[in-house]
Design a protein around this motif. Structure first.
Motif, PDB file in Angstrom:
ATOM      1  N   VAL A 192       5.656  35.205  35.770  1.00  0.00           N
ATOM      2  CA  VAL A 192       6.720  36.032  36.339  1.00  0.00           C
ATOM      3  C   VAL A 192       8.084  35.379  36.118  1.00  0.00           C
ATOM      4  O   VAL A 192       9.062  36.049  35.741  1.00  0.00           O
ATOM      5  N   ALA A 193       8.180  34.070  36.334  1.00  0.00           N
ATOM      6  CA  ALA A 193       9.445  33.374  36.104  1.00  0.00           C
ATOM      7  C   ALA A 193       9.867  33.491  34.651  1.00  0.00           C
ATOM      8  O   ALA A 193      11.045  33.744  34.350  1.00  0.00           O
ATOM      9  N   ASP A 194       8.925  33.346  33.746  1.00  0.00           N
ATOM     10  CA  ASP A 194       9.232  33.464  32.327  1.00  0.00           C
ATOM     11  C   ASP A 194       9.688  34.880  31.989  1.00  0.00           C
ATOM     12  O   ASP A 194      10.623  35.086  31.205  1.00  0.00           O
ATOM     13  N   PRO A 234      15.334  32.765  41.727  1.00  0.00           N
ATOM     14  CA  PRO A 234      16.753  33.157  41.850  1.00  0.00           C
ATOM     15  C   PRO A 234      17.708  32.150  41.194  1.00  0.00           C
ATOM     16  O   PRO A 234      18.703  32.540  40.592  1.00  0.00           O
ATOM     17  N   LEU A 235      17.388  30.864  41.289  1.00  0.00           N
ATOM     18  CA  LEU A 235      18.245  29.847  40.679  1.00  0.00           C
ATOM     19  C   LEU A 235      18.244  29.974  39.156  1.00  0.00           C
ATOM     20  O   LEU A 235      19.268  29.795  38.504  1.00  0.00           O
ATOM     21  N   LEU A 236      17.103  30.333  38.595  1.00  0.00           N
ATOM     22  CA  LEU A 236      17.004  30.438  37.144  1.00  0.00           C
ATOM     23  C   LEU A 236      17.894  31.538  36.573  1.00  0.00           C
ATOM     24  O   LEU A 236      18.372  31.427  35.443  1.00  0.00           O
ATOM     25  N   PRO A 284      24.153  29.217  34.610  1.00  0.00           N
ATOM     26  CA  PRO A 284      24.565  29.548  33.241  1.00  0.00           C
ATOM     27  C   PRO A 284      23.787  28.710  32.236  1.00  0.00           C
ATOM     28  O   PRO A 284      23.380  27.583  32.523  1.00  0.00           O
ATOM     29  N   THR A 285      23.570  29.266  31.073  1.00  0.00           N
ATOM     30  CA  THR A 285      22.851  28.544  30.027  1.00  0.00           C
ATOM     31  C   THR A 285      23.535  28.793  28.692  1.00  0.00           C
ATOM     32  O   THR A 285      24.113  29.856  28.458  1.00  0.00           O
ATOM     33  N   ASP A 286      23.482  27.822  27.804  1.00  0.00           N
ATOM     34  CA  ASP A 286      24.061  27.972  26.469  1.00  0.00           C
ATOM     35  C   ASP A 286      23.120  28.692  25.520  1.00  0.00           C
ATOM     36  O   ASP A 286      23.513  29.086  24.429  1.00  0.00           O
ATOM     37  N   VAL A 343      15.563  30.804  27.759  1.00  0.00           N
ATOM     38  CA  VAL A 343      15.319  29.672  28.650  1.00  0.00           C
ATOM     39  C   VAL A 343      13.834  29.381  28.657  1.00  0.00           C
ATOM     40  O   VAL A 343      13.017  30.295  28.777  1.00  0.00           O
ATOM     41  N   THR A 344      13.473  28.136  28.496  1.00  0.00           N
ATOM     42  CA  THR A 344      12.069  27.754  28.563  1.00  0.00           C
ATOM     43  C   THR A 344      11.734  27.347  29.981  1.00  0.00           C
ATOM     44  O   THR A 344      12.403  26.485  30.562  1.00  0.00           O
ATOM     45  N   VAL A 345      10.735  27.973  30.538  1.00  0.00           N
ATOM     46  CA  VAL A 345      10.286  27.643  31.882  1.00  0.00           C
ATOM     47  C   VAL A 345       9.100  26.700  31.744  1.00  0.00           C
ATOM     48  O   VAL A 345       8.021  27.103  31.350  1.00  0.00           O
ATOM     49  N   ALA A 346       9.315  25.447  32.034  1.00  0.00           N
ATOM     50  CA  ALA A 346       8.253  24.456  31.861  1.00  0.00           C
ATOM     51  C   ALA A 346       7.379  24.416  33.095  1.00  0.00           C
ATOM     52  O   ALA A 346       7.874  24.296  34.213  1.00  0.00           O
TER      53      ALA A 346
END
Length: 451
Positions: A170-172, A426-428, A432-434, A438-441
């Motif tokens: 779900v996060a991914d 929510p934080l993810l 901000p990201t460049d 985004v990889t969710v480890a």
């Protein structure tokens, strides 16, 4: 409707309409494309509005099923036989299920039947509100919680944690959905699909483990979860798609005095292997078989022989087909999908919200180049909602949580159980990201069941 007003729609009618739309032979008007999100949020709201027309104090809850998934992983060693005992499937909610018959034994829904009604245009051969490719004769809805067994026998093939809808998945789904079409596809996939497929399950496939071993596929665990993908899912996916290619055919109608064997669906391995469907539907499967050290084409033939010669009438639990709405637990799942979408939109996380992607996968809808229900300008497939006739695009705008349109709100946007595992959702979406991705480890969580 005379008694309660225009918003009243019976559960049978709503279930029938979903089956009509998703079981349309030309194309699935609710799945496999951009119509998934608006269609399912729309029909969920229709049920809530119907309930509220009877009792205005009723609010339709949403099921945060990742809590149950992660509980089984953490506290039951990932043994998903425990799925039968989660709170949703107890007397106070949707009833305990008999593992042999698939019937609900207690609670409010024991007498619910699937007989057709005045709205039914799609049914199985018995006239029941089921997929035309799901020729289960049983008038009650069924949950099999697994697969690989004969009718009236407990399933022997189950999922494992890597095949389920976990916090990681779900996060991914949320954090990597920078576009609306990406979210639509990911949300329709592993983020919620396994809840349907595993809850519904599959039956009338006796001795599947032994037969798959004989073909050359291998399983080493007590619950044979490798065969959930290579066996059960192969049948799930193949039957529906072959039916649309007119290569898996079921009788138009059957008398209830006939046996299921007398009213079985049929297919031909030779016909399939010589058809356009072979490459369109099975190239990925052949590659998968080759990765397991097998001859891809020869293994495909053996799998099709299993379907066409040995398993004359594979049946699905209702959650796992176009008739999924016949299981009352269906109605709490898609609120979770909308809640993810609202979090994304509240944080302006989407970079694109257009509908320019192919709106549905034509490989499994071979006889049409378009599919009404998936385009931005198509009218909502279930009709009017909240007193309005919307197109998909208009409904998407109407659902914007920053605008005061919707007659409901979600209680919160917290996933504390996921945060405890290292997925602060929510934080993810607020950091901000460049990168556009985004990889969710995954954090350490102890040993997983072996593959």
């Amino acid at each position: 409707m005379k008694k309660y007003g225009r918003d009243y729609m019976s559960l049978n009618r709503l279930a029938t309409e979903h089956n009509n739309l998703a079981g349309d032979r030309a194309c699935d008007r609710l799945h496999d494309g951009m119509g998934f999100v608006p269609g399912h949020i729309h029909v969920t709201r229709l049920l809530e509005a119907s309930l509220q027309s009877v009792d205005s104090a009723v609010v339709l809850p949403y099921w945060e099923y990742t809590i149950d998934v992660e509980d089984i992983i953490a506290n039951h060693d990932g043994d998903f036989i425990k799925w039968r005992d989660i709170p949703a499937f107890t007397e106070n909610w949707f009833g305990h299920t008999n593992v042999r018959t698939g019937h609900v034994d207690d609670g409010l829904f024991t007498s619910l039947t699937l007989e057709g009604n005045e709205y039914t245009t799609v049914s199985n051969s018995w006239g029941l509100i089921r997929s035309p490719w799901n020729n289960l004769k049983d008038k009650q809805f069924a949950r099999y919680f697994g697969g690989g067994s004969a009718l009236n026998e407990p399933p022997v093939v189950l999922v494992n944690s890597k095949q389920m809808s976990t916090c990681e998945v779900v996060a991914d789904t949320i954090v990597n959905s920078k576009k609306l079409d990406t979210f639509n596809g990911a949300a329709a996939g592993q983020a919620h699909g396994p809840i349907h497929m595993f809850t519904g399950g599959q039956s009338n496939t006796p001795d599947m483990v032994a037969r798959l071993n004989h073909i050359g596929l291998k399983s080493s665990e007590a619950i044979h979860n490798q065969f959930w993908g290579s066996g059960v899912t192969f049948l799930f996916a193949s039957i529906k798609s072959l039916w649309r290619y007119k290569l898996y055919n079921c009788p138009k109608s059957c008398d209830f005095e006939m046996s299921e064997e007398e009213c079985a669906c049929t297919c031909s391995t030779e016909e399939i292997m010589n058809s356009d469907a072979k490459e369109a539907l099975f190239s990925v499967w052949m590659k998968s078989f080759e990765e397991q050290g097998l001859d891809g084409e020869e293994t495909l033939k053996k799998m099709l022989n299993l379907l066409c010669d040995d398993y004359h009438n594979v049946v699905m639990g209702d959650h796992a087909s176009s008739g999924s709405t016949s299981d009352p637990s269906f109605w709490l799942i898609h609120g979770s999908v909308e809640r993810w979408l609202q979090l994304i939109r509240l944080n302006d996380y989407f970079e694109r919200e257009d509908w320019d992607m192919p709106v549905f996968d034509s490989n499994i809808h071979p006889f049409t180049d378009t599919c009404q229900g998936h385009h931005e300008g198509d009218k909502l497939v279930f009709g009017q909602v909240d007193g309005n006739e919307f197109t998909n695009g208009e409904y998407y705008d109407y659902m914007n949580p920053k605008v005061n349109n919707l007659p409901y709100v979600y209680d919160n946007f917290h996933w504390d159980h996921c945060k405890a595992l290292g997925y602060d959702i929510p934080l993810l979406v607020t950091q901000p990201t460049d990168s556009s991705t985004v990889t969710v480890a995954p954090p350490p969580r102890g040993p997983e069941p072996a593959d």
